[in-house]
Design an enzyme around this catalytic site. Structure first.
Site, mmCIF file in Angstrom:
data_model
loop_
_atom_site.group_PDB
_atom_site.id
_atom_site.type_symbol
_atom_site.label_atom_id
_atom_site.label_comp_id
_atom_site.label_asym_id
_atom_site.label_seq_id
_atom_site.Cartn_x
_atom_site.Cartn_y
_atom_site.Cartn_z
ATOM 1 N N CYS A 2 0.824 -1.216 0.000
ATOM 2 C CA CYS A 2 0.000 0.000 0.000
ATOM 3 C C CYS A 2 0.857 1.265 0.000
ATOM 4 O O CYS A 2 2.038 1.241 0.276
ATOM 5 C CB CYS A 2 -0.964 0.051 1.173
ATOM 6 S SG CYS A 2 -2.109 -1.334 1.264
ATOM 7 N N LYS A 590 5.997 -11.376 -16.506
ATOM 8 C CA LYS A 590 5.782 -11.541 -15.072
ATOM 9 C C LYS A 590 4.640 -12.508 -14.791
ATOM 10 O O LYS A 590 4.693 -13.295 -13.856
ATOM 11 C CB LYS A 590 5.475 -10.177 -14.438
ATOM 12 C CG LYS A 590 5.426 -10.195 -12.916
ATOM 13 C CD LYS A 590 6.802 -10.437 -12.326
ATOM 14 C CE LYS A 590 6.797 -10.389 -10.822
ATOM 15 N NZ LYS A 590 8.080 -10.832 -10.249
#
Length: 595
Positions: A2, A590
């Site tokens: 975050c 990824k």
């Protein structure tokens, strides 16, 4: 992970554009949801939802938001699925207090129950709201803000930082406990953020905040107080001279190196999460009652599954079958049923091969559990229970911190299942830090000589065998050299013929396996090869190996985890020495969402 940002200005103004730009610069820390709040006199304007910064900002017209104080947050979900109600910032019960956090409050479930029992209005499942209510609890009891935050500090367990403000006030308050926090001081404003990229476009005059410090921000000054006794802390601001690109990478030349060095912190965070997670017991109950248990993954995640299977056997006496996801269907699917349990492991939660195996297993009635880094991903929605990896955003294509947190999670579950003391695992982050500090100079010293080879082997045994496989994969991914990972005892059954003068072979030695590894080392050195041992200090390794990369002393299980760190560093430094970008190796992605 975050990201949070808060700003205090001298007078009310249009803060929306400032908050949007700050949020954009924190998107690498989270992108499940985004929100913004401004405080103007006795009014709080709060807007938030699931989605990326620009789409949510446009949908809710963040650009028009005004006030003298503002907060924005980018969420990487851990507690509570991505949703509007779980998006941050959060209000307190009365709507006169607003705040947002980063990190993990591991006793979030218990706190929510306490707050509701005390008559507070709890709107979400998110631990950011628990930070706000923890402060509200003491504000309502008559304490001032500093004392309320000090007392809330005792209630909130885990690693976190948060920023909070109240109507009819001219300040914001923030605190750091484990998670990142930095303060900026400008002309007519102050600001606070999880990280420098959201601050530097506004000011380069900053204060670096330490754990256990409370920050009070006015428009023209800041104060620091100790959370332990409330005393005032004096610290002079500094000027940041680095480029924005360097700051985004935390001063490291590549994201991969930054993420390698983030492993101690994210390991600390996942251990805290596991300690406070209600899902852990349901996962353990399913395993206890299972006829057969499978750990299923691909690539790096499969190597973590393999390590987990060793830990489960050694620490809990429980046999587990680790299997590559595509092979699970032809090899095991016809034999599984509702008595069996599978833990499906994927960094992204979107790996197609893993999801195919999950769907097939579910069709046979198998209990399907998950382990993923991206909350709200397909895997987390399709499993009966799942555990988050708490790694934040991993930007570099080669997995590093997601792998070690997968291994830490399996190690924690094995200890719990076997009735072992999980408190011993709390030393992992500090041992990781020591390993990185000690091993990096050793790795750099041998990189040049090894780097001339385009073919090498990486061997391990027992719990270090999966680490050898992972080290070999890292070398293949970003150096483009062929490195084969093998069980050390299998090397003599054919591949030993590849050894020539100076030929490098890496041996990953667990502390209990040194005699066996020494035998393999001598099979290489007597033929002119270069045997490089990775292990704890041991005179037998020093006497027989050509080079020894020394790990700090630890238990065999923890030592095996530590051994992957120098292998990651070796791959990184070889890649850079060859002139390649380790963050974005050719031909690789990824997240693999194709068969």
């Amino acid at each position: 992970m975050c990201g949070i940002f808060g700003i205090v200005t001298e007078k009310e103004q249009n803060l929306g554009p400032v908050l949007i730009e700050a949020a954009r610069r924190l998107t690498y820390r989270g992108y499940d949801s985004v929100g913004a709040a401004t405080i103007s006199g006795s009014r709080i304007d709060l807007r938030k939802d699931v989605g990326k910064v620009d789409e949510v900002a446009e949908r809710y017209n963040f650009a028009e938001m005004t006030g003298s104080r503002g907060i924005t947050q980018l969420r990487w979900a851990t507690f509570g699925a991505p949703s509007q109600v779980n998006a941050q910032p959060h209000l307190d019960s009365d709507g006169d207090l607003v705040g947002a956090h980063n990190g993990n409050v591991v006793n979030n479930v218990e706190l929510r129950q306490q707050f509701m029992a005390e008559g507070m209005t709890v709107r979400s499942h998110n631990d950011g709201e628990s930070c706000v209510h923890a402060v509200e609890r003491y504000i309502d009891r008559g304490f001032d803000f500093i004392e309320a935050i000090r007392r809330a500090y005792q209630d909130l367990q885990g690693d976190y930082a948060y920023v909070v403000g109240q109507i009819n006030d001219d300040k914001l308050y923030a605190i750091k406990k484990g998670s990142g926090l930095v303060v900026g001081i400008g002309e007519g404003f102050t600001c606070v953020s999880s990280d420098l990229p959201s601050i530097l476009p506004l000011t380069r005059k900053i204060l670096r905040i330490q754990d256990g410090e409370i920050i009070t921000l006015w428009a023209d000054r800041v104060e620091l107080h100790s959370v332990s006794d409330g005393s005032l802390i004096e610290r002079e601001p500094e000027l940041v001279t680095e480029t924005m690109e360097a700051v985004q990478k935390g001063g490291y030349p590549h994201f991969m190196l930054k993420e390698i060095h983030e492993q101690p912190q994210v390991a600390r965070e996942v251990l805290h999460m596991l300690t406070g997670s209600a899902e852990v017991e349901s996962v353990l109950d399913a395993i206890r009652n299972a006829r057969q248990v499978y750990f299923i993954g691909c690539g790096t995640s499969y190597h973590a599954c393999l390590a987990g299977s060793v830990y489960f056997a050694q620490l809990a006496g429980r046999a587990v079958i680790p299997v590559l996801a595509p092979q699970f269907i032809p090899q095991y699917l016809p034999a599984v049923n509702q008595q069996d349990v599978g833990i499906f492991v994927s960094q992204s939660g979107e790996t197609k091969d893993v999801l195919n195996a999950l769907q097939a297993a579910d069709s046979r009635g198998m209990t399907c559990l998950g382990l993923a880094n991206v909350i709200g991903s397909t895997l987390t929605k399709a499993t009966a229970s799942w555990l988050p990896l708490c790694c934040g955003y991993e930007i570099s294509v080669p997995a590093t911190k997601t792998f070690t947190n997968q291994v830490v999670t399996f190690l924690y579950l094995a200890c719990r299942l076997g009735g072992k003391d999980t408190g011993l695992l709390e030393q992992i982050p500090a041992l990781m830090e020591e390993t990185l500090a000690v091993c990096e100079p050793q790795i750099q010293a041998i990189t040049t000589e090894i780097n001339r080879w385009n073919d090498l082997y990486c061997l391990g045994y027992g719990a270090t065998y999966p680490m050898a496989l992972e080290g070999a994969l890292k070398l293949k991914e970003i150096t483009y050299a062929h490195c084969e990972g093998m069980l050390s005892t299998e090397f003599k059954h054919g591949p030993l013929s590849a050894v020539s003068e100076g030929y490098p072979v890496l041996f990953v030695a667990g502390p209990d396996d040194v005699p066996l590894i020494v035998s393999g080392i001598n099979e290489v050195t007597c033929r002119g090869g270069r045997a490089i041992a990775v292990g704890q200090e041991d005179p037998r390794l020093c006497a027989n190996a050509s080079d020894v990369i020394t790990l700090p002393a630890a238990s065999p299980e923890i030592s095996s985890l530590l051994s992957v760190l120098p292998l990651q560093l070796l791959a990184y430094h070889m890649s850079v020495a060859r002139g390649y970008d380790p963050d974005f190796p050719r031909n690789l992605s990824k997240t693999l969402t194709v068969d």
